[in-house]
Each structure stands twice: as C-alpha cells, then as structure tokens.
Enzyme design. Structure first.
Site, PDB file in Angstrom:
ATOM      1  CG  ASP A  34      43.688  18.132  57.660  1.00  0.00           C
ATOM      2  OD1 ASP A  34      42.977  17.169  57.915  1.00  0.00           O
ATOM      3  OD2 ASP A  34      44.447  17.861  58.424  1.00  0.00           O
ATOM      4  CB  ILE A  35      46.801  20.214  61.603  1.00  0.00           C
ATOM      5  CG1 ILE A  35      47.980  21.296  62.503  1.00  0.00           C
ATOM      6  CG2 ILE A  35      46.481  18.776  62.359  1.00  0.00           C
ATOM      7  CD1 ILE A  35      47.364  21.700  63.948  1.00  0.00           C
ATOM      8  CG  ASN A  90      38.233   8.769  57.109  1.00  0.00           C
ATOM      9  OD1 ASN A  90      38.184   8.518  55.630  1.00  0.00           O
ATOM     10  ND2 ASN A  90      39.379   9.533  57.484  1.00  0.00           N
ATOM     11  N   GLY A  96      38.241   4.425  59.287  1.00  0.00           N
ATOM     12  CA  GLY A  96      39.345   5.263  59.542  1.00  0.00           C
ATOM     13  C   GLY A  96      39.118   6.164  60.317  1.00  0.00           C
ATOM     14  CD  GLN A  97      34.160  10.053  62.172  1.00  0.00           C
ATOM     15  OE1 GLN A  97      33.324   8.995  62.152  1.00  0.00           O
ATOM     16  NE2 GLN A  97      34.067  11.295  62.589  1.00  0.00           N
ATOM     17  CG  HIS A 103      36.059  15.499  59.272  1.00  0.00           C
ATOM     18  ND1 HIS A 103      35.942  14.618  60.937  1.00  0.00           N
ATOM     19  CD2 HIS A 103      36.988  15.143  59.039  1.00  0.00           C
ATOM     20  CE1 HIS A 103      36.650  13.763  61.316  1.00  0.00           C
ATOM     21  NE2 HIS A 103      37.199  13.699  59.621  1.00  0.00           N
ATOM     22  CG  HIS A 105      39.348  15.313  54.878  1.00  0.00           C
ATOM     23  ND1 HIS A 105      40.436  14.980  55.681  1.00  0.00           N
ATOM     24  CD2 HIS A 105      38.669  13.546  55.362  1.00  0.00           C
ATOM     25  CE1 HIS A 105      40.598  14.556  56.766  1.00  0.00           C
ATOM     26  NE2 HIS A 105      38.882  13.505  56.975  1.00  0.00           N
TER      27      HIS A 105
HETATM   28  P1  5GP Z   1      39.932  11.501  60.447  1.00  0.00           P
HETATM   29  O1  5GP Z   1      40.544  11.018  60.065  1.00  0.00           O
HETATM   30  O2  5GP Z   1      38.898  11.582  61.216  1.00  0.00           O
HETATM   31  O3  5GP Z   1      39.175  12.131  58.588  1.00  0.00           O
HETATM   32  O4  5GP Z   1      40.699  13.358  59.668  1.00  0.00           O
HETATM   33  C1  5GP Z   1      41.087  13.783  60.421  1.00  0.00           C
HETATM   34  C2  5GP Z   1      41.761  14.991  60.227  1.00  0.00           C
HETATM   35  O5  5GP Z   1      41.810  16.065  61.009  1.00  0.00           O
HETATM   36  C3  5GP Z   1      42.954  14.533  59.618  1.00  0.00           C
HETATM   37  O6  5GP Z   1      43.513  14.924  58.432  1.00  0.00           O
HETATM   38  C4  5GP Z   1      43.792  15.229  60.878  1.00  0.00           C
HETATM   39  O7  5GP Z   1      44.936  16.144  60.480  1.00  0.00           O
HETATM   40  C5  5GP Z   1      43.271  16.896  61.219  1.00  0.00           C
HETATM   41  N1  5GP Z   1      42.658  17.035  62.765  1.00  0.00           N
HETATM   42  C6  5GP Z   1      43.885  17.091  63.387  1.00  0.00           C
HETATM   43  N2  5GP Z   1      43.528  17.057  65.043  1.00  0.00           N
HETATM   44  C7  5GP Z   1      43.233  19.176  64.139  1.00  0.00           C
HETATM   45  C8  5GP Z   1      43.183  20.188  64.497  1.00  0.00           C
HETATM   46  O8  5GP Z   1      43.335  20.561  66.594  1.00  0.00           O
HETATM   47  N3  5GP Z   1      43.766  21.344  63.795  1.00  0.00           N
HETATM   48  C9  5GP Z   1      43.502  20.870  62.042  1.00  0.00           C
HETATM   49  N4  5GP Z   1      43.359  22.146  62.000  1.00  0.00           N
HETATM   50  N5  5GP Z   1      42.872  20.540  61.724  1.00  0.00           N
HETATM   51  C10 5GP Z   1      43.654  18.622  63.126  1.00  0.00           C
END
Ligand code: 5GP
Ligand code: ZN
Length: 111
Positions: A34-35, A90, A96-97, A103, A105
């Site tokens: 995760d970034i 999420n 909260g997605q 994906h 986590h």
């Molecule tokens: P969500 O809230 O959709 O479950 O989480 C999305 C996750 O993707 C977040 O933790 C966010 O930091 C991560 N993320 C978003 N854009 C990128 C990206 O371009 N590269 C990486 N490695 N992670 C990302």
C-alpha cells in the site's frame, strides 16, 4: 463485465502500466505494498480481473476469492506476520471503499 477498466488504477498496476512495489503475482492475482501504509506491513491483494467490489461478486467467483485469501495468508507468513494480522475488505461507498477494484488489505507487525 469487462476484464479490465482503462480508468482503474489497480488495473493499471496489475498491467504494469503504473509502478507499485510488487510482493507477488500470478495468472489470477497481484499483491503489492500500500502506498500509504497503516501498519509496518500493509499489503493489498487484488484479482487481475476488474471486479469493482464484493457488491459485484457472483457465486462463480468463489474459487478466485479463495485464491486471493490463500495468497494473502501466504504473503503474511512470508512477511513475518507469524503471530497474526488483520485482513480487511472495504466494500462500497458505505463501506469506506476508495479504490473500486476489489482488494484485500493485509496489515500487521512482523515478529
Ligand atoms: P480502500 O479504502 O479502497 O479499501 O483502500 C484503498 C487503498 O489503496 C488505500 O489504503 C490507499 O493507500 C491504497 N492506494 C491508493 N492508490 C494507490 C496506488 O496508486 N498505489 C498503491 N500501492 N496503493 C494505493
Ligand atoms: Zn480495475
């Protein structure tokens, strides 16, 4: 349902079109760091196929979903999360997605 979405950031990561720190890949899935990590180890495991969220999942996707979980478990072990870790999916705006490509986590502290 389309196989990939040209506007989806995770489809682009899976295709290698934008960079990510990969942890694993095979014909069905890709895993990367995760970034903005929220734990010392924070991995994301995604299907190569564009599935927006669990809201779009069908019964026929069960083998793929099982594979994603098995990969998550193996990567957690390989990253030292041997005492346990959190997994999170999420789902939808109400869940909260933020990135609408399914994906898992994987979050934890190596032992
Ligand atoms: P969500 O809230 O959709 O479950 O989480 C999305 C996750 O993707 C977040 O933790 C966010 O930091 C991560 N993320 C978003 N854009 C990128 C990206 O371009 N590269 C990486 N490695 N992670 C990302
Ligand atoms: Zn996608």
């Amino acid at each position: 349902m389309h196989h990939t979405d040209p506007h989806c950031i995770f489809c682009k990561i899976a295709a290698g079109d934008i960079p990510a720190t990969l942890a694993y890949q095979d014909d069905q899935c890709v895993a990367f760091h995760d970034i903005h990590p929220k734990a010392p180890v924070h991995l994301l495991v995604i299907p190569r196929r564009h599935i927006a969220s669990l809201l779009e999942v069908e019964a026929a996707d069960a083998p793929l979903l099982g594979h994603l979980l098995a990969v998550a478990a193996r990567l957690a072990r390989e990253h030292g999360l041997t005492a346990g870790y959190k997994t999170q999916i999420n789902t939808g705006h109400a869940g909260g997605q933020e990135v609408f490509h399914l994906h898992i986590h994987v979050l934890g502290q190596p032992q």
